[in-house]
Motif scaffolding. Structure first.
Motif, PDB file in Angstrom:
ATOM      1  N   VAL A   2       0.772  -1.383   0.017  1.00 62.60           N
ATOM      2  CA  VAL A   2       0.011  -0.072   0.271  1.00 62.60           C
ATOM      3  C   VAL A   2       0.762   1.101  -0.081  1.00 62.60           C
ATOM      4  O   VAL A   2       0.573   2.333  -0.602  1.00 62.60           O
ATOM      5  CB  VAL A   2      -0.813  -0.027   1.117  1.00 62.60           C
ATOM      6  N   ALA A   3       1.915   1.185   0.795  1.00 65.86           N
ATOM      7  CA  ALA A   3       2.773   2.384   0.891  1.00 65.86           C
ATOM      8  C   ALA A   3       3.499   2.893  -0.501  1.00 65.86           C
ATOM      9  O   ALA A   3       3.493   4.252  -0.375  1.00 65.86           O
ATOM     10  CB  ALA A   3       3.969   1.970   1.998  1.00 65.86           C
ATOM     11  N   LEU A   5       2.169   2.992  -3.497  1.00 65.27           N
ATOM     12  CA  LEU A   5       1.268   3.432  -4.535  1.00 65.27           C
ATOM     13  C   LEU A   5       1.225   4.996  -4.660  1.00 65.27           C
ATOM     14  O   LEU A   5       0.438   5.653  -3.902  1.00 65.27           O
ATOM     15  CB  LEU A   5      -0.297   2.751  -4.124  1.00 65.27           C
ATOM     16  N   ILE A   6       1.638   5.161  -5.816  1.00 62.93           N
ATOM     17  CA  ILE A   6       1.326   6.813  -6.026  1.00 62.93           C
ATOM     18  C   ILE A   6       0.746   6.884  -7.636  1.00 62.93           C
ATOM     19  O   ILE A   6       1.007   5.970  -8.494  1.00 62.93           O
ATOM     20  CB  ILE A   6       2.743   7.453  -6.084  1.00 62.93           C
ATOM     21  N   SER A  32      -5.140   2.045  -2.371  1.00 58.69           N
ATOM     22  CA  SER A  32      -4.618   2.191  -1.059  1.00 58.69           C
ATOM     23  C   SER A  32      -5.604   2.030   0.018  1.00 58.69           C
ATOM     24  O   SER A  32      -5.468   2.172   1.203  1.00 58.69           O
ATOM     25  CB  SER A  32      -3.874   3.603  -1.005  1.00 58.69           C
ATOM     26  N   VAL A  81      -4.093  14.771  -7.478  1.00 61.92           N
ATOM     27  CA  VAL A  81      -4.133  15.140  -8.786  1.00 61.92           C
ATOM     28  C   VAL A  81      -2.591  14.387  -9.223  1.00 61.92           C
ATOM     29  O   VAL A  81      -1.825  14.378  -8.245  1.00 61.92           O
ATOM     30  CB  VAL A  81      -3.800  16.563  -8.968  1.00 61.92           C
ATOM     31  N   TYR A  82      -2.609  13.893 -10.391  1.00 68.60           N
ATOM     32  CA  TYR A  82      -1.436  13.226 -10.851  1.00 68.60           C
ATOM     33  C   TYR A  82      -1.247  13.408 -12.257  1.00 68.60           C
ATOM     34  O   TYR A  82      -2.248  13.642 -13.103  1.00 68.60           O
ATOM     35  CB  TYR A  82      -1.136  11.781 -10.249  1.00 68.60           C
ATOM     36  N   ALA A  83      -0.020  13.038 -12.804  1.00 65.67           N
ATOM     37  CA  ALA A  83      -0.019  13.531 -14.158  1.00 65.67           C
ATOM     38  C   ALA A  83       0.207  12.350 -15.072  1.00 65.67           C
ATOM     39  O   ALA A  83       1.307  11.453 -14.342  1.00 65.67           O
ATOM     40  CB  ALA A  83       1.198  14.711 -14.401  1.00 65.67           C
ATOM     41  N   GLN A 354       7.887   3.574  -8.096  1.00 67.83           N
ATOM     42  CA  GLN A 354       8.341   4.044  -6.899  1.00 67.83           C
ATOM     43  C   GLN A 354       9.283   5.261  -7.368  1.00 67.83           C
ATOM     44  O   GLN A 354       9.752   6.109  -6.697  1.00 67.83           O
ATOM     45  CB  GLN A 354       9.183   2.972  -6.485  1.00 67.83           C
ATOM     46  N   ARG A 355       9.608   5.380  -8.634  1.00 69.26           N
ATOM     47  CA  ARG A 355      10.420   6.397  -9.266  1.00 69.26           C
ATOM     48  C   ARG A 355       9.396   7.352  -9.617  1.00 69.26           C
ATOM     49  O   ARG A 355       8.247   6.924  -9.732  1.00 69.26           O
ATOM     50  CB  ARG A 355      11.322   5.776 -10.339  1.00 69.26           C
ATOM     51  N   LYS A 356       9.775   8.654  -9.720  1.00 71.25           N
ATOM     52  CA  LYS A 356       9.047   9.716 -10.276  1.00 71.25           C
ATOM     53  C   LYS A 356       8.592   9.412 -11.708  1.00 71.25           C
ATOM     54  O   LYS A 356       9.561   9.076 -12.354  1.00 71.25           O
ATOM     55  CB  LYS A 356       9.609  11.093  -9.880  1.00 71.25           C
ATOM     56  N   LEU A 357       7.315   9.864 -11.852  1.00 70.21           N
ATOM     57  CA  LEU A 357       6.928   9.535 -13.122  1.00 70.21           C
ATOM     58  C   LEU A 357       7.079  10.880 -14.076  1.00 70.21           C
ATOM     59  O   LEU A 357       6.880  11.845 -13.628  1.00 70.21           O
ATOM     60  CB  LEU A 357       5.415   9.335 -13.187  1.00 70.21           C
ATOM     61  N   PHE A 359       6.960  13.220 -17.510  1.00 71.39           N
ATOM     62  CA  PHE A 359       5.816  13.638 -18.406  1.00 71.39           C
ATOM     63  C   PHE A 359       6.043  12.856 -19.745  1.00 71.39           C
ATOM     64  O   PHE A 359       5.204  12.370 -20.448  1.00 71.39           O
ATOM     65  CB  PHE A 359       5.639  14.944 -18.371  1.00 71.39           C
TER      66      PHE A 359
END
Lengths: 360, 342
Positions: A2-3, A5-6, A32, A81-83, A354-357, A359
């Protein structure tokens, strides 16, 4: 699990709900949240980027910024909000249906107490917007959603904006025509919260009549419909209306007796509606005053509560989706709609999550 | 609205592992107050991603100061209100709290922040105007373009510049996690001067001085460390001091009612120590700029001060090579590489 999940890995799309000009709304499940959590089912509004001309879609930015500032049970809640690759995704509260569906549903009969409840919730929502200097500028029944808890929620702030300075020149090409006030049809460039109040007045009439109150075919036809129903403005009533840019003189008609059109309305309800649909924006009632009107304060019946309203709306024929948190998504539909993020994410997907996404 | 916790965000990039913290951990405590989540401690500010990558302190601070100046100038040419400019600076500083200046060219990020803040503050500017002025201001006083370079829509290099800005705009939004609400110190200063200063003349001059202090404050990292109210209170105090105007310190009473008048620092319930720190940082900045110390005047730019093996350094030398062999008599069309401001 769960932790970590982004972004898009946190939400599992269940099915598409609707499509607008630049956005797609779909129902999704928040991975989550545990089964049975209240806000486990969410709606995701995916806005395509207006690419390579003016950068990120200004409508999306406005909506995100304004919703971040507004937090009220009667305003739609922005949860996240996510991109994505080429879009912005707004995670919003999941709603059962909208007011337009309810009004159109002939099997639902709204009692005076239920109409009063609707009006009270809409007014409270818009009151908080106006207090924070936000003009909605696109109020209509299809933009008022019915939340899973029965609260009506004002949504779609794509045309909304802050109005700080009275001198600011705003565009008059806003609000769906049927709900547009006369000063905007006359192309006034400076206006205030009163434009939203006119729209709410039209919604009030529509709740009672169960058909759109002033369905004009064109801007001119809209004006003539307004004046037919409310009478033409007079010099005493609205002194400087003839100096507005797009002023057109109509054949003078006195205001007709409203009672004959609204047989079902109570006297105080009719009085409130008349004050909301006052032709002169200066004299139109404000949201705060409207909430103090005898219609809500003294007149019987008192507004029913949100749960009772939700029960009534659910009993209708149009609402098939009960939106209960425990509802499991239909697997076959999930297969069709998104292949990449269904079920548990793969090891690779988790690593990406886990890494930043980025664009592009 | 929650934002990935700042420090954990940083650590993941630096490869430092902190126990019990994950990116975007939904169970981690989330600060609710929208401006508080963008305040960093002194320690965090000395450990920004740029610093961790080896950028010295003076170079970083120079970039911060120059960017504020740059945004101020571009905003002036574009005729946007002060608020739009200061929002752009805030976006810029927040961005570089989480990202390194060595990975993202600061002038480009500044242009993207200005573009974004114009949208957010409802003072729309066309992208081509933003590009024209940011390039012009950036290249001013260089050897090839004493008046700055004119980059029009049909000029070569425009397309590249436009793509770069649009990419950075998205990058900024992603790093800021779409948190676009910004608390403005200007309105707090206004509230203070209105409630404490009676006469019009005094009010006007002190507001003006405070306003200038606030404008200058954007040349430091103050706004990612202190709340807008703390900065406004400090600016108010300093401008009153400048005009020799005595402010109520909590001992005076209203003559008619006998009620105690709130001390100037109690108006926003600020911590006096923190307000003093703000004043100190501001004064230090003035002193530093006054001395025109070697660091500020001819100190190394961002790239020059990096250890020689850093990839950014290599990129720079490649650029130099590319530029040193232009074909003679052909007008220079390449846009300046984003190294540092001139």
């Amino acid at each position: 699990m769960v932790a970590s999940l982004i972004g898009e890995h946190r939400y599992e799309k269940v099915k598409a709900l609707g499509e607008g000009t630049v956005s797609v709304v779909s129902k999704a499940r928040d991975r989550s949240k545990k089964k049975g959590d209240k806000d486990r089912i969410v709606a995701i509004k995916k806005i395509r980027m207006g690419h390579r001309k003016d950068g990120v879609n200004i409508t999306a930015l406005r909506e995100i910024k304004l919703l971040q500032e507004l937090s009220h049970p009667n305003v739609i809640g922005l949860l996240d909000v996510y991109a994505g690759k080429n879009n912005v995704n707004m995670v919003i509260e999941y709603c059962v249906t909208d007011l337009e569906e309810v009004i159109r549903d002939r099997t639902i009969f709204l009692t005076p107490a239920e109409i009063k409840c609707c009006m009270k919730m809409i007014l409270e929502g818009i009151n908080i917007c106006h207090k924070k200097w936000v003009l909605h500028r696109d109020l209509k029944p299809s933009n008022i959603l019915v939340g899973a808890d029965g609260n009506l929620k004002i949504a779609d702030f794509g045309l909304a904006r802050l109005h700080a300075s009275p001198k600011a020149r705003l565009t008059h090409q806003v609000i769906t025509r049927w709900y547009r006030p006369p000063e905007l049809l006359y192309a006034a460039r400076s206006y205030g919260p009163s434009v939203d109040m006119w729209s709410i007045g039209c919604i009030f009439a529509e709740l009672i009549l169960r058909i759109p109150y002033l369905p004009g075919d064109s801007d001119i036809d809209q004006l003539s419909k307004i004046f037919q129903a409310r009478g033409t403005p007079t010099k005493e009533d609205w002194p400087d209306h003839d100096s507005l840019p797009a002023f057109v003189q109509f054949k003078e008609t006195p205001p007709p007796d409203q009672r004959q059109f609204f047989l079902a309305a109570s006297p105080e309800g009719l009085d409130l509606m008349n004050k909301m649909l006052h032709l002169n924006p200066q004299k139109r009632i404000s949201a705060e005053e409207a909430l103090q009107h005898p219609y809500f304060v003294t007149e019987q019946p008192t507004p029913c509560d949100a749960e009772a309203l939700l029960e009534k709306i659910r009993s209708g024929s149009t609402v098939k989706d009960k939106g209960s948190p425990d509802e499991e998504p239909d697997e076959s539909e999930a297969d069709d709609n998104n292949n990449e993020s269904q079920n548990a994410p793969s090891a690779l997907a988790k690593a990406i999550g886990q890494r930043k996404l980025s664009f592009s | 609205m929650s934002r990935p916790h700042s420090s954990s965000h940083d650590d993941s990039r630096r490869g430092i592992k902190r126990p019990n913290q994950h990116i975007g951990d939904s169970s981690a405590p989330v600060e609710t107050s929208e401006h508080n989540s963008w305040l960093f401690t002194e320690e965090e500010i000395t450990e920004t991603p740029s610093r961790v990558q080896g950028l010295p302190e003076h170079a970083e601070l120079k970039v911060v100061a120059k960017t504020a100046q740059f945004i101020q100038e571009c905003g002036g040419e574009l005729q946007v209100p002060q608020l739009t400019k200061s929002v752009a600076v805030k976006f810029f500083q927040r961005f570089f709290m989480l990202e390194s200046m060595l990975n993202h060219p600061p002038p480009l990020v500044a242009a993207a922040c200005l573009f974004l803040s114009c949208k957010v503050q409802e003072t729309h500017k066309r992208l081509k105007d933003i590009i024209y002025w940011t390039v012009k201001v950036r290249t001013r006083n260089t050897k090839d373009f004493p008046d700055g370079m004119d980059l029009f829509e049909n000029s070569p290099g425009y397309y590249e510049e436009k793509n770069n800005i649009l990419d950075k705009e998205r990058e900024v939004l992603r790093v800021l996690n779409f948190d676009l609400t910004v608390d403005h110190p200007y309105k707090h200063l206004w509230a203070l001067t209105k409630s404490y200063l009676g006469s019009d003349q005094v009010q006007r001059s002190i507001t003006q001085a405070g306003w200038n202090f606030l404008n200058d404050s954007f040349r430091t990292y103050l706004h990612v460390r202190y709340d807008a109210k703390e900065v406004a209170t400090a600016a108010f105090f300093m401008s009153a001091k400048l005009h020799n105007h005595k402010l109520p310190d909590g001992t005076t009473r209203e003559r008619s009612t006998g009620k105690r008048i709130l001390a100037w620092h109690e108006f926003f319930k600020t911590n006096l120590h923190r307000v003093e720190e703000v004043c100190k940082i501001l004064l230090d900045m003035y002193e530093l700029e006054d001395k025109a110390s070697s660091v500020f005047k001819k100190g190394a730019g961002v790239i020059e001060s990096v250890p020689p093996k850093h990839p950014a350094k290599r990129r720079k030398t490649e650029n130099v090579k590319l530029e040193s062999t232009p074909i003679d008599n052909e007008p220079r069309t390449r846009v300046e590489p984003y190294t540092a401001y001139r």
